[in-house]
Design a protein around this motif. Structure first.
Motif: not given
Length: 398
Positions: A115, A119-120, A123, A126, A130, A311, A314-315, A320, A323
């Protein structure tokens, strides 16, 4: 060009994260006859790797001190490949369980980093990235379930159906060496400083992730056996897992894409959970009438839930590193919960004599998660994640 290579690498890595689980169920009966495994022992072949997937990410704040992202990925893929190669030769229950632990450790390291890595690398895309990662992960599991019985029958040994999956692990390892971006996070999984053990929202997200996906491990572990109890075959059980996977992929890709303009993940999660509820209710109330339909509904709901719940996690944070750290914690605790579920459902099968009690438990879990989903309003993310639990908050949260 760089973006396409990164997507390819994500797919190749993700394909290796489920065959160690899904190759077991369709071959369970010949394995039990050969090794003497009972249902509860057989549940360990699914539960122990998933528990590893939980424990290893929780150790990341300490592992990051001496293991880089590159070294961790190499170690994880190598462990998966070695465990699969070992399965080509094993013939005892103890060795089979030990290989499950080794493979689970490898998957845990790779999966814990994914993840933060996605994310990195993506960005600005996403949800779509994902979804692709989740779809590839599920596709690898479906292929293993679908092809395992045929491969084993061709070679006359169930071990080949388990061990062949060393090949994609070696391919992914080579691809990582050649294709990976040379700029990487300086710590395992890009973890931020601090930990999440004292944060209430982190715990809620973790338990939610574990329970919302708990049906997957139970279905992988017991669907082929359930099919056999209703007059099916090992190949038919594998095909049902394959059918579930096709709809998982559709859910993981389709629902996030359909709802991509929404910043609120709750409508998608509610819809996915309601579809799951319909499938589990069908297995519980009318198992013989339309098993393929119930399995397809469960797969569609599970696929969307996995992608959307990651998701959602991470949000909650902006960078990154932060997250990735939160996602590692959520997967850590979540997969421990997910690993316990098939053991409980296997125990219920042993004490009750059939799987109806198992499906009833999963139905109740989905109902509970429908209620919990209401907690995740996007305008409350930052306030919830910064709220103190027991006086401890992650040092990285600003």
């Amino acid at each position: 060009m760089r973006g396409a290579l990164d997507l390819l690498l994500v797919v190749l890595l993700a394909l290796n994260l489920r065959p160690i689980l899904t190759s077991i169920g369709p071959l369970l009966e010949p394995m039990r006859q050969s090794t003497g495994l009972g249902y509860q022992q057989a549940a360990l072949l699914t539960a122990l790797p998933v528990l590893c997937m939980g424990l290893v990410p929780l150790l990341q704040p300490w592992l990051r001190r001496w293991l880089s992202e590159h070294a961790g990925m190499l170690a994880g893929l190598s462990a998966i490949a070695l465990a699969c190669l070992w399965r080509l030769q094993l013939g005892t229950a103890g060795a089979l369980i030990a290989s499950a632990v080794l493979a689970g450790l490898g998957v845990a390291v790779v999966q814990g980093m994914m993840p933060g890595l996605v994310n990195r690398w993506f960005p600005g895309r996403l949800a779509a990235a994902m979804g692709l990662y989740s779809a590839a992960l599920m596709s690898g599991g479906g292929l293993a379930a679908l092809l395992g019985p045929s491969i084993s029958a061709y070679f006359g040994r169930w071990q080949v159906g388990l061990g062949l999956w060393a090949v994609p692990a070696v391919l992914a390892l080579c691809a990582w060496l050649v294709l990976r971006p040379r700029k990487e996070a300086t710590v395992l999984g890009g973890a931020a400083r601090g930990h999440w053990f004292g944060n209430r929202r982190a715990w809620l997200l973790a338990l939610y992730f574990g329970l919302i996906n708990g049906g997957y491990t139970s279905m992988v572990a017991w669907l082929p056996a359930y099919h056999l109890e209703h007059g099916g075959t090992a190949q038919g059980g594998g095909e049902l897992v394959g059918l579930m996977t096709v709809f998982q992929v559709a859910g993981a890709l389709g629902l996030p894409l359909l709802l991509r303009r929404l910043t609120d993940r709750r409508p998608g999660l509610w819809l996915a959970l309601l579809v799951q509820l319909g499938g589990f209710s069908g297995l519980l109330l009318a198992p013989g009438s339309a098993m393929g339909l119930w399995v397809a509904m469960i797969g569609l709901g599970l696929g969307a839930c996995f992608s959307l719940s990651l998701t959602l996690t991470i949000e909650h944070l902006r960078t990154p590193a932060e997250a990735g750290s939160l996602a590692a914690f959520v997967q850590g605790v979540g997969f421990i919960v997910t690993g316990i579920v098939p053991y409980i459902t296997g125990w219920l099968r042993d004490v009750s004599g059939d799987f109806q009690a198992s499906w009833a438990l999963l139905t109740c879990t989905v109902l509970a998660m429908l209620v919990v989903t209401a907690c995740f309003a996007p305008n409350g993310y930052r306030q919830a994640i910064e709220r103190k639990g027991q006086g401890v908050t992650p040092a990285a949260v600003n």
